[in-house]
Enzyme design. Structure first.
Site, PDB file in Angstrom:
ATOM      1  N   ASP A   1      42.811 -49.540  45.699  1.00  0.00           N
ATOM      2  CA  ASP A   1      42.186 -49.582  47.022  1.00  0.00           C
ATOM      3  C   ASP A   1      41.300 -50.817  47.202  1.00  0.00           C
ATOM      4  O   ASP A   1      40.777 -51.367  46.237  1.00  0.00           O
ATOM      5  CB  ASP A   1      41.350 -48.304  47.227  1.00  0.00           C
ATOM      6  CG  ASP A   1      40.958 -48.101  48.690  1.00  0.00           C
ATOM      7  OD1 ASP A   1      41.664 -48.628  49.575  1.00  0.00           O
ATOM      8  OD2 ASP A   1      39.959 -47.414  48.929  1.00  0.00           O
TER       9      ASP A   1
ATOM     10  N   HIS B   1      46.813 -57.563  50.290  1.00  0.00           N
ATOM     11  CA  HIS B   1      47.933 -56.803  49.717  1.00  0.00           C
ATOM     12  C   HIS B   1      48.741 -57.674  48.756  1.00  0.00           C
ATOM     13  O   HIS B   1      49.131 -57.240  47.676  1.00  0.00           O
ATOM     14  CB  HIS B   1      48.844 -56.278  50.832  1.00  0.00           C
ATOM     15  CG  HIS B   1      48.180 -55.267  51.731  1.00  0.00           C
ATOM     16  ND1 HIS B   1      47.418 -54.219  51.247  1.00  0.00           N
ATOM     17  CD2 HIS B   1      48.164 -55.134  53.093  1.00  0.00           C
ATOM     18  CE1 HIS B   1      46.964 -53.493  52.267  1.00  0.00           C
ATOM     19  NE2 HIS B   1      47.390 -54.034  53.390  1.00  0.00           N
TER      20      HIS B   1
ATOM     21  N   LEU C   1      56.069 -48.715  28.095  1.00  0.00           N
ATOM     22  CA  LEU C   1      55.156 -48.097  29.056  1.00  0.00           C
ATOM     23  C   LEU C   1      55.990 -47.533  30.199  1.00  0.00           C
ATOM     24  O   LEU C   1      56.887 -48.213  30.696  1.00  0.00           O
ATOM     25  CB  LEU C   1      54.201 -49.173  29.585  1.00  0.00           C
ATOM     26  CG  LEU C   1      53.357 -48.854  30.827  1.00  0.00           C
ATOM     27  CD1 LEU C   1      52.246 -47.873  30.476  1.00  0.00           C
ATOM     28  CD2 LEU C   1      52.751 -50.139  31.408  1.00  0.00           C
TER      29      LEU C   1
HETATM   30  C1  IPE Z   1      44.571 -44.576  49.108  1.00  0.00           C
HETATM   31  O1  IPE Z   1      43.906 -45.594  49.793  1.00  0.00           O
HETATM   32  C2  IPE Z   1      46.047 -44.847  49.106  1.00  0.00           C
HETATM   33  C3  IPE Z   1      46.472 -46.000  48.326  1.00  0.00           C
HETATM   34  C4  IPE Z   1      45.712 -46.794  47.630  1.00  0.00           C
HETATM   35  C5  IPE Z   1      47.878 -46.231  48.348  1.00  0.00           C
HETATM   36  P1  IPE Z   1      43.525 -45.435  51.326  1.00  0.00           P
HETATM   37  O2  IPE Z   1      42.773 -46.642  51.700  1.00  0.00           O
HETATM   38  O3  IPE Z   1      44.723 -45.116  52.129  1.00  0.00           O
HETATM   39  O4  IPE Z   1      42.579 -44.153  51.277  1.00  0.00           O
HETATM   40  P2  IPE Z   1      41.507 -43.654  52.324  1.00  0.00           P
HETATM   41  O5  IPE Z   1      42.176 -43.674  53.663  1.00  0.00           O
HETATM   42  O6  IPE Z   1      40.356 -44.602  52.276  1.00  0.00           O
HETATM   43  O7  IPE Z   1      41.134 -42.302  51.841  1.00  0.00           O
HETATM   44  C1  IPE Z   2      44.913 -50.267  49.441  1.00  0.00           C
HETATM   45  O1  IPE Z   2      44.077 -51.149  50.114  1.00  0.00           O
HETATM   46  C2  IPE Z   2      46.369 -50.552  49.707  1.00  0.00           C
HETATM   47  C3  IPE Z   2      47.061 -49.515  50.467  1.00  0.00           C
HETATM   48  C4  IPE Z   2      46.565 -48.399  50.898  1.00  0.00           C
HETATM   49  C5  IPE Z   2      48.446 -49.793  50.769  1.00  0.00           C
HETATM   50  P1  IPE Z   2      43.633 -50.860  51.621  1.00  0.00           P
HETATM   51  O2  IPE Z   2      44.644 -51.454  52.532  1.00  0.00           O
HETATM   52  O3  IPE Z   2      43.372 -49.417  51.804  1.00  0.00           O
HETATM   53  O4  IPE Z   2      42.286 -51.687  51.688  1.00  0.00           O
HETATM   54  P2  IPE Z   2      40.947 -51.251  52.411  1.00  0.00           P
HETATM   55  O5  IPE Z   2      40.571 -49.918  51.848  1.00  0.00           O
HETATM   56  O6  IPE Z   2      41.247 -51.194  53.870  1.00  0.00           O
HETATM   57  O7  IPE Z   2      39.988 -52.308  52.035  1.00  0.00           O
HETATM   58 MG    MG Z   3      41.695 -48.252  51.593  1.00  0.00          MG
END
Ligand code: IPE
Ligand code: IPE
Ligand code: MG
Length: 246
Positions: A26, A43, A137
């Site tokens: 995240d 990303h 792994l």
């Molecule tokens: C969790 O992250 C999902 C992934 C990392 C794939 P999100 O950014 O979607 O989670 P929330 O919305 O903050 O809970």
């Molecule tokens: C996690 O990073 C990646 C996915 C959920 C695909 P985010 O896109 O949720 O990044 P933030 O949380 O908005 O910074």
């Molecule tokens: Mg996020």
């Protein structure tokens, strides 16, 4: 008690290296926004950290690594971001799978394939087939994964078998549910790592995390290097896992 027993490792002695590591990757978007960059750059940079993390896990002898890449809730993002992510998954698989194969990594995908682009599904299935015999792994990539939907599918399977008279509700045990999950045959995660500052599970592996050690860090995923991974392992090695005992 024999002398040898005195020196026997207690079963709750912390292990330095977790056997199964799960990561909620995240903070990609915020990492980019902090730098005045589009979220897509976050990303893309996140893919580099996946490569580093896999390499480090192979090096340190981790046996299972489960990476949350796209949740069932992530479909609610703007279509342009969803499309970007799906294309990035395709590109990353094309570029990275040969390298993973060389490192003897076994790739698996967890989540529902039905909503995904058929070209992506084809790549996923080819990658699973190519790496099926590898044994360093095991990497579980969670794409269109949701813990509740995984459990619901298992419950429906059990209900069907009960209706057919193949299962008796009174005889059902935890194993009957666990063996219907994507992670069947794998040990539960020992360590969950969530970068990005949030302290929540976001529908990830909700059955499997029952006794997992939870590690949260404010670093964003695109900056989560091997140094940060080792800090998490170090923290993990100091945990005393009691599993309900004293
Ligand atoms: C969790 O992250 C999902 C992934 C990392 C794939 P999100 O950014 O979607 O989670 P929330 O919305 O903050 O809970
Ligand atoms: C996690 O990073 C990646 C996915 C959920 C695909 P985010 O896109 O949720 O990044 P933030 O949380 O908005 O910074
Ligand atoms: Mg996020």
């Amino acid at each position: 008690m024999g002398v040898m027993n005195l020196f026997k490792k207690k079963s709750n002695t912390p292990q330095a290296i977790p056997k199964h590591v799960a990561i909620i990757m995240d903070g990609n978007g915020r990492w980019a926004e902090c730098r005045g960059l589009p979220r897509s750059v976050g990303h893309r940079t996140g893919v580099d950290r996946i490569r580093d993390t896999i390499e480090a896990c192979v090096e340190y002898g981790v046996k299972y690594l489960t990476l949350y890449a796209f949740s069932t809730e992530n479909w609610n993002r703007p279509a342009a971001e969803v499309d970007y992510l799906m294309n990035l998954f395709m590109e990353a698989l094309q570029n990275e799978v040969p390298k993973m194969h060389k490192q003897q990594v076994k790739l698996r995908f967890i989540g529902l394939k039905d909503k995904l682009d058929p070209d992506l599904v084809e790549l996923m299935e080819e990658s699973e087939k190519l790496t099926a015999g590898n044994n360093s792994l095991t990497v579980n990539f969670a794409i269109n994964y949701g813990g509740r939907s995984e459990i619901m599918a298992a419950v429906k399977g059990i209900a069907r078998q009960v209706r057919e008279g193949e299962l008796e509700p009174e005889h059902l045990g935890e194993e009957d549910l666990a063996k219907r999950l994507f992670t069947l045959g794998q040990p539960d995660p020992d360590l969950l790592i969530r970068p990005g500052g949030e302290k929540r599970i976001s529908n990830f592996l909700i059955w499997q995390l029952a006794y997992t050690e939870l590690y949260f860090t404010d670093n964003y995923w695109p900056e989560f290097s091997k140094k940060h991974l080792l800090a998490a392992f170090e923290w993990y090695s100091k945990r005393e896992r009691r599993f309900g005992r004293v």
